[in-house]
Design a protein around this motif. Structure first.
Motif, short mmCIF file in Angstrom:
data_model
loop_
_atom_site.label_atom_id
_atom_site.label_comp_id
_atom_site.label_asym_id
_atom_site.label_seq_id
_atom_site.Cartn_x
_atom_site.Cartn_y
_atom_site.Cartn_z
N LYS A 76 4.04 -35.22 -65.37
CA LYS A 76 5.24 -34.58 -65.92
C LYS A 76 5.33 -33.11 -65.52
O LYS A 76 6.34 -32.45 -65.78
N THR A 77 4.26 -32.60 -64.91
CA THR A 77 4.24 -31.21 -64.48
C THR A 77 4.25 -31.15 -62.95
O THR A 77 3.39 -31.74 -62.30
N LYS A 78 5.21 -30.45 -62.38
CA LYS A 78 5.32 -30.35 -60.93
C LYS A 78 4.52 -29.16 -60.42
O LYS A 78 4.22 -28.22 -61.14
#
Length: 252
Positions: free
Chosen positions: A168-170
């Motif tokens: 969910k974290t780029k």
């Protein structure tokens, strides 16, 4: 003289395995890891909130990107009951799979796939398998509850949950390594060339858990005794430092 309350509490704490978790935390912090204890995660199968004993991690900022390495650790106290790892020299995975199929978020997976042919990476203890890899575990002298299976499932499910959360974290590379720590003896069990059962004491092993019989995908889980834990985790810490320095330009 009757046992006082403090002695009862100490005995209960020892029986429940909390000293193992405390010792592991102390060792990991001494080495240089940041340590979280009793970390909650969502079990994707049951949709229940569960708990993993320890998540030890190290993070770096490289080329304006964050890179994190996390060890997802389940602690099992078993002082009087040794664990037995059934091992084999047979390999069902391709050599590159030992790197490609490690647990990582999407950015981490891309890095591992790109670097899977790099010999310096393959030679690291973090990614190497033992000469004999383990495919099953039991705890000796027990009936009923399968503690080894519970430990495997806990480490695996917690790792999977952290990978999902990491996606969910780029622009962050996240790598996860499940590990089971025990404070009992550990033994290797296998058949020799004469089809005789051989048992010998070891201090660690890597378990390969295939997702299905015909699948090349697998989970890799370390199983290590407390006596060897500091030495192994120190080596893993040094491996991580090497990866950051050697492959700095690949984190972009």
């Amino acid at each position: 003289m009757s046992e006082n309350l403090e002695d009862k509490i100490l005995k209960w704490i020892g029986k429940e395995g909390y000293p193992l978790e405390l010792k592991a935390t102390q060792i990991l912090r001494k080495i240089g890891f940041i340590v979280g204890q009793s970390i909650n995660y969502l079990d994707s199968e049951s949709n229940d909130i569960r708990e993993i004993d320890i998540v030890a991690y190290k993070y770096y900022k490289v080329n304006e990107k964050w890179v994190t390495f996390s060890f997802v650790i389940e602690c099992k106290s078993s002082l009087d009951k040794p664990w037995i790892a059934f091992t084999s020299k047979e390999e069902r995975l391709y050599p590159d799979d030992y790197i490609i199929h490690r647990n990582a978020n999407n950015e981490g997976k891309r890095f591992l796939k790109k670097m899977s042919d790099e010999k310096p990476l393959k030679d690291l203890e973090l990614f190497k398998l033992n000469e004999r890899t383990s495919y099953n575990l039991i705890r000796a002298f027990t009936d009923g509850v399968d503690v080894t299976y519970k430990a495997l499932m806990s480490a695996t499910k917690a790792t999977n949950a952290l990978v999902e959360k990491g996606n969910k974290t780029k622009d962050v590379y996240r790598f996860f390594f499940p590990l089971i720590l025990i404070n009992s003896k550990l033994f290797d069990c296998h058949l020799d060339l004469e089809n005789e059962i051989k048992v010998s004491e070891i201090n660690s092993t890597k378990l390969v858990v295939s997702n299905s019989f015909d699948s090349q995908r697998a989970n890799f889980i370390d199983l290590v005794t407390l006596d060897y834990f500091e030495q192994l985790m120190t080596e893993y810490y040094n491996n991580i430092e090497f990866i950051i320095k050697e492959f700095e330009s690949e984190f972009e």
